[in-house]
Write an enzyme that holds these catalytic residues in place. Structure first.
Site, short mmCIF file in Angstrom:
data_model
loop_
_atom_site.label_atom_id
_atom_site.label_comp_id
_atom_site.label_asym_id
_atom_site.label_seq_id
_atom_site.Cartn_x
_atom_site.Cartn_y
_atom_site.Cartn_z
N ALA A 63 0.87 -1.17 0.00
CA ALA A 63 0.00 0.00 0.00
C ALA A 63 0.91 1.23 0.00
O ALA A 63 2.10 1.12 0.30
CB ALA A 63 -0.87 -0.02 1.25
N GLY A 102 0.55 -5.01 0.94
CA GLY A 102 -0.67 -4.98 0.14
C GLY A 102 -0.45 -5.56 -1.25
O GLY A 102 -1.40 -6.07 -1.87
N GLU A 105 -0.94 -9.13 -0.80
CA GLU A 105 -2.36 -9.37 -0.55
C GLU A 105 -3.16 -9.34 -1.87
O GLU A 105 -4.08 -10.13 -2.06
CB GLU A 105 -2.90 -8.33 0.42
CG GLU A 105 -2.29 -8.51 1.81
CD GLU A 105 -2.76 -7.45 2.78
OE1 GLU A 105 -2.33 -6.28 2.62
OE2 GLU A 105 -3.54 -7.77 3.67
N GLU A 125 4.27 -5.59 7.22
CA GLU A 125 3.44 -4.61 7.94
C GLU A 125 3.83 -4.47 9.40
O GLU A 125 3.80 -3.37 9.97
CB GLU A 125 1.96 -4.99 7.84
CG GLU A 125 1.31 -4.66 6.51
CD GLU A 125 1.48 -5.76 5.47
OE1 GLU A 125 2.34 -6.65 5.66
OE2 GLU A 125 0.76 -5.73 4.45
C1 3H9 Z 1 0.74 -2.27 3.47
O1 3H9 Z 1 0.88 -2.72 2.38
C2 3H9 Z 1 -0.54 -2.30 4.27
C3 3H9 Z 1 -1.58 -3.24 3.71
O2 3H9 Z 1 -1.43 -4.53 4.26
C4 3H9 Z 1 -2.97 -2.85 4.14
C5 3H9 Z 1 -3.56 -1.69 3.51
C6 3H9 Z 1 -5.01 -1.53 3.84
N1 3H9 Z 1 4.59 3.37 -0.15
O3 3H9 Z 1 13.29 2.02 -0.41
P1 3H9 Z 1 13.62 2.66 -1.70
C7 3H9 Z 1 9.13 4.73 -2.08
S1 3H9 Z 1 2.00 -1.50 4.29
C8 3H9 Z 1 5.02 4.55 -0.59
O4 3H9 Z 1 14.56 3.78 -1.70
P2 3H9 Z 1 14.80 0.21 -2.59
C9 3H9 Z 1 10.24 5.21 -1.18
O5 3H9 Z 1 9.76 6.12 -0.24
C10 3H9 Z 1 3.31 -1.45 3.12
N2 3H9 Z 1 6.26 4.77 -1.06
O6 3H9 Z 1 14.05 1.59 -2.80
C11 3H9 Z 1 11.18 5.81 -2.18
O7 3H9 Z 1 10.65 7.06 -2.53
P3 3H9 Z 1 11.58 8.26 -3.02
C12 3H9 Z 1 4.04 -2.72 3.08
C13 3H9 Z 1 7.09 3.74 -1.08
O8 3H9 Z 1 15.01 -0.34 -3.94
C14 3H9 Z 1 11.04 4.89 -3.40
O9 3H9 Z 1 9.78 4.24 -3.24
N3 3H9 Z 1 5.21 -2.57 2.23
C15 3H9 Z 1 6.72 2.47 -0.63
O10 3H9 Z 1 15.95 0.39 -1.68
C16 3H9 Z 1 12.13 3.86 -3.51
O11 3H9 Z 1 12.21 3.15 -2.29
C17 3H9 Z 1 6.40 -2.22 2.70
O12 3H9 Z 1 6.57 -2.01 3.90
C18 3H9 Z 1 5.40 2.30 -0.16
N4 3H9 Z 1 4.94 1.11 0.29
O13 3H9 Z 1 13.78 -0.70 -1.79
C19 3H9 Z 1 7.53 -2.13 1.70
N5 3H9 Z 1 7.76 1.63 -0.76
O14 3H9 Z 1 12.13 7.83 -4.34
C20 3H9 Z 1 8.22 -0.82 1.86
C21 3H9 Z 1 8.76 2.35 -1.29
O15 3H9 Z 1 10.65 9.41 -3.07
N6 3H9 Z 1 9.27 -0.60 0.84
N7 3H9 Z 1 8.36 3.63 -1.50
O16 3H9 Z 1 12.64 8.37 -1.97
C22 3H9 Z 1 10.47 -1.19 0.91
O17 3H9 Z 1 10.76 -2.00 1.76
C23 3H9 Z 1 11.49 -0.77 -0.12
O18 3H9 Z 1 11.09 0.47 -0.62
C24 3H9 Z 1 11.65 -1.75 -1.33
C25 3H9 Z 1 12.58 -1.10 -2.38
C26 3H9 Z 1 12.28 -3.04 -0.80
C27 3H9 Z 1 10.32 -2.03 -1.96
#
Ligand code: 3H9
Length: 696
Positions: A63, A102, A105, A125
């Protein structure tokens, strides 16, 4: 940002491609676009199968975290997942990249999941203080069993595609691109040559006894967690078995709504975004970093050897320099030990170790660094020693080489002044143990060149560290706030609290150890030496607590000496409380005419937070840190500040700036210089703002 879900229809197959760079986060725009595309595919009588795929480097990584705490636009993610799950036409999810939160999911709502090698899947999460709120807690246990589902959800760690296939989380791992494989499967299905798994089949496989046992085991394994999310995840998995399906989803939804609104979840989101924000340096947007291949490391102690190991792991060639052969051998042996441990833990293959070792050289003179692109000095923390090294580096290093000091307190400008090239000099403050600590403070001197700063950020990322920019002052960001923390604690110590009460209060607040436990572990002589260094410049009008000095004078230098604030019988790891220390403190109070007063844990916690946040406000005013979230990040990654409290500046926001400033004003009546509130408090309060408003 495109936020599209393009649809292509042909031969009975609708291929919907999600496109929302960089990580296809499922924000409102993308959700709406996907719902529209899904509706179009369902309405089109020519479409019999739907393939769901994603453009760019990844399937949705979750999400959109930035939407939490605001009202989500329709359709919600649970609604979208229900629409996919309820689709009258089978949906095949073609996965690649990071299939997280998400995003997973959404994939779970599909009838079939195909993944490419290299895909990683997880539900992180819990690390954000929330739970999978779009059906994950209900669908995952049905698919892979409650025990494994709980394992994934409670750890938050991703698994690889092969493991996901073993667990039944994906139906197949396919070579040659998952989208192409999904299309092949769709064609085979339409031709009657392949079957698709039935969701009903999953429900029939459920073993209620094993399910309830897994729930009970997870609950008893929780202990006494400080955060509510793990317990709520377990409740949801239990509900998935015990409640009718629609009530199970509603139960999960309600738990998600509760958690997402907690201050802990807000703090964990803040920490996630702070990490990404710290890398953004607007003044460097168009600056090209210098190339770094050959690095010299001066000093083979714990710090130097740790830095050398990290650099080797990132592919650099490293020359380690020590003052003589014996010290050099010890430094090289430290690197070898790091390598051995990494191999033993399976984090490094024996072949990779050989390759890294082949890129390591040793030398006993700085002349060996003539060809280095970067030199990192990690020698003894003494300005004269460091200035001497930099003067010599200035003579031997090639033009354009970056000269970095790993000082933790000293004036980088004065060290730079020992060279004729201050533009090439920068501070890189690493933390021990280097392998485990992800923080590097990048200390920018008055004359440091922009491409040198950009190079430091690029290098930190390359070695898996988070760089935070800091200006020059005594202690930069982290150690300066640490000093304020310890000073507040020392005042309380002299006023009436015991070191043990203070440590217990801070551990209860969320720190892994209290300030006196940490001092004992590090060795009291380190801060003692620093106090003596600063003694000549200390303002005699300021309150000075000498209890730490008295302990050192009595040979109580910490754990390594068998005694410090605590006693360590036979060098035990955990110290025990020592009446002699209480007597020493009582004598010190008496000598100063202080009558011990009652100090509560709440007062300890309040004062320490006020002191840290006030020092943070001063650091912002002086331009030492660019944003409050950079300060928070330093304290979270380098100093054990509890992540779920978000750092001192966010904790101050959450406590309320008005109330905190009032406390500072009250405390300032006791000791004006230390407690006087920075002007920034009033400015923010007047304008109805918080520290967090200064982040962007
Ligand atoms: C969820 O899903 C809840 C649901 O169960 C329920 C809903 C009802 N959202 O980390 P990076 C951005 S909770 C918004 O530097 P990498 C990040 O801010 C979510 N933005 O790259 C950055 O922005 P900017 C569960 C996001 O290659 C850019 O993308 N998911 C999100 O080192 C690049 O990110 C997570 O917790 C996001 N979800 O790593 C996963 N994710 O360019 C969270 C990333 O402006 N994300 N951005 O600086 C990660 O762990 C890492 O970003 C990922 C990539 C491994 C994906």
């Amino acid at each position: 940002m495109t936020e599209e879900a393009g649809i292509a229809i042909g031969d009975g197959i609708a291929t919907i491609t999600l496109d929302n760079p960089p990580v296809n986060a499922l924000g409102a725009g993308l959700r709406g676009a996907l719902m529209t595309a899904l509706g179009a595919a369902l309405h089109d009588p020519g479409v019999q199968v739907i393939v769901l795929t994603a453009a760019g480097r990844t399937w949705p990584a979750g999400a959109d975290i930035r939407e939490f705490g605001r009202s989500p636009g329709a359709p919600s993610l649970p609604e979208l997942c229900q629409a996919v799950a309820g689709s009258a036409k089978p949906v095949i999810a073609a996965l690649h990249g990071m299939v997280l939160g998400g995003g997973l999911e959404l994939a779970l709502a599909a009838r079939v999941r195909l993944a490419e090698p290299g895909t990683e899947l997880g539900l992180p999460e819990v690390t954000l203080g929330i739970l999978p709120g779009a059906g994950g807690t209900q669908r995952l246990p049905r698919l892979i069993g409650a025990k494994r589902a709980l394992g994934l959800m409670l750890s938050g760690l991703p698994i690889g595609a092969a493991r996901a296939e073993e667990l039944g989380l994906v139906d197949a791992v396919t070579e040659g691109g998952s989208a192409a494989a999904a299309e092949r499967l769709a064609r085979a299905y339409l031709a009657g040559e392949a079957e698709l798994p039935e969701v009903e089949e999953q429900r029939r496989r459920v073993d209620p006894r094993a399910w309830l046992l897994a729930v009970a085991a997870a609950r008893s394994g929780l202990g006494d967690p400080q955060l509510p999310a793990p317990g709520r995840i377990i409740d949801c998995v239990e509900a998935a078995l015990l409640l009718p399906e629609d009530e199970g989803f509603a139960f999960e939804r309600a738990a998600f709504e509760d958690l997402v609104a907690t201050s802990e979840a807000a703090a964990l989101r803040h920490a996630f975004l702070a990490e990404r924000r710290a890398a953004k340096q607007p003044d460097l947007a168009h600056v090209k970093p210098r190339e770094i291949h050959n690095v010299g490391v001066v000093g083979g102690g714990l710090m130097g050897a740790g830095i050398a190991t990290a650099l080797l792991g990132a592919g650099c060639s490293v020359t380690l320099v020590e003052r003589d052969g014996e010290a050099l051998a010890a430094g090289l042996a430290r690197v070898a030990t790091h390598h051995e441990r990494a191999v033993a833990k399976g984090r490094l293959s024996p072949e990779a170790r050989e390759a890294e070792w082949a890129r390591l050289a040793g030398a006993t003179g700085l002349a060996a660094l003539a060809g280095s692109d970067l030199v990192i000095e990690a020698a003894y923390e003494d300005e004269a020693v460091k200035a001497g090294i930099f003067a010599e580096l200035d003579r031997v290093a090639r033009p354009g080489a970056i000269l970095a000091t790993n000082t933790s307190y000293l004036d980088v400008n004065r060290i730079a002044a020992a060279t004729a090239r201050p533009g090439d000099v920068i501070g890189l403050h690493f933390f021990l143990p280097v392998q485990a600590m992800r923080l590097v403070e990048v200390v920018v001197g008055a004359e440091t060149a922009p491409d040198v700063i950009a190079s430091a950020f690029a290098l930190a990322r390359r070695i898996g560290k988070v760089a935070v920019r800091a200006g020059v002052c005594d202690g930069f960001i982290g150690n300066r706030i640490l000093t304020a923390y310890r000073t507040a604690a020392d005042f309380l110590l002299e006023d009436g609290a015991s070191p043990y009460e203070i440590d217990r209060a801070m551990v209860a607040w969320g720190f892994p150890a209290g300030p006196y436990q940490v001092l004992d572990m590090a060795g009291l002589d380190i801060s003692w030496a620093r106090r003596r260094r600063l003694a000549a410049t200390r303002d005699p009008a300021r309150r000075y607590v000498a209890i730490g000095d008295r302990l050192c004078e009595a040979g109580r230098l910490g754990r390594k000496a068998g005694k410090g604030y605590y006693l360590y019988p036979e060098r035990a790891w955990q110290g025990v409380e020592d009446p002699d220390v209480l007597a020493l403190i009582a004598a010190e109070r008496e000598a100063r005419g202080i009558v011990a007063r009652e100090v509560t844990a709440a007062e300890i916690q309040d004062r320490v937070l006020a002191a840290m946040a006030n020092e943070g406000a001063r650091i912002l005013e002086e331009g030492i840190a660019a944003r409050p979230s950079d300060i928070d990040l330093v304290m979270l990654l380098g100093y054990g500040f509890p992540r779920w409290r978000g750092g001192p500046m966010l904790a101050a926001d959450q406590a309320g700036l008005l109330a905190l400033r009032k406390r500072l004003v009250d405390y300032a009546r006791e000791e004006e210089a230390f407690w006087r509130p920075a002007a920034l408090w009033e400015e923010l309060i007047k304008n109805g703002r918080k520290f967090a408003d200064l982040n962007d």
